[in-house]
Design an enzyme around this catalytic site. Structure first.
Site: not given
Length: 229
Positions: A12, A14
């Protein structure tokens, strides 16, 4: 046709690979000051980053999501972020070393994010990661975003790797849900943007880490043991 057996390591963006809260913190505080409100701390705001721009504004301004001011602030925040993306954001400590480990081991790594491509690509270029990242999958690339596993399957397809041999690392329940639904080995990044009342044990990740430096030993073990059947 031979089924791929090679593993990929997918992140992922952020709160997992990138501490992007630094950018949002600067912008949100500027908006708060302009509206005669007190600025907030980085720690206060970062727990909402994974929930999106609207959630950050609601949290910072202590207003409900349907408040008219939030709508105007949302437009302004996104406009500013467009020009200030990655002005302050940086990889989490230890992340570059982890990526170097993966590259030295010839393990393709990539990013699967719900962040729009126009922002994600800018970040990769500013951090000089665009030529190192094997794949970037954004919401525009799929019909169904995380927690649906479609974006993870696409990342494996584009890297010619096998989903059930691969690893997905994220700091949100939807990341772990997506990885589990793709039958990947999932790692919960507890150093990321976790809400204070979040019960991460219910995510059902295969492994949890509290620091980036803890990830490489897990990857090394899993990529040595996991093969597609």
């Amino acid at each position: 046709m031979t089924t791929p057996t090679r593993a990929a390591v997918l992140f992922d963006l952020d709160g997992t690979l990138l501490d992007s809260a630094l950018d949002f913190h600067a912008i949100v505080n500027a908006l708060l000051i302009e509206h005669n409100r007190s600025p907030v701390t980085h720690d206060f705001l970062k727990s909402e980053v994974s929930e999106g721009a609207r959630a950050m504004l609601c949290h910072a301004f202590a207003l409900p999501a349907d408040n008219k001011l939030i709508e105007a602030l949302l437009v302004e925040l996104l406009a500013r972020y467009e020009t200030q993306v990655c002005d302050h954001a940086m990889m989490f400590p230890g992340m570059d070393e982890l990526l170097l480990h993966l590259e030295a081991a010839d393990i393709p790594w990539g990013i699967v994010t719900n962040k729009p491509r126009r922002f994600s690509e800018t970040i990769l270029h500013k951090l000089a990661l665009h030529s190192r990242c094997s794949v970037l999958v954004c919401p525009e690339d799929v019909t169904h975003t995380k927690p649906d596993p479609e974006s993870l399957y696409l990342a494996c397809k584009l890297t010619h790797t096998c989903a059930t041999s691969s690893i997905y690392i994220g700091d949100h329940l939807r990341d772990i849900d997506a990885g589990n639904r793709a039958n990947m080995f999932t790692i919960g990044a507890l150093y990321g943007y976790i809400r204070a009342n979040e019960n991460t044990a219910t995510w059902n990740a295969d492994h949890y880490v509290t620091d980036v430096e803890q990830i490489w030993p897990v990857i090394r073990e899993q990529t040595g043991l996991n093969l597609c059947t």
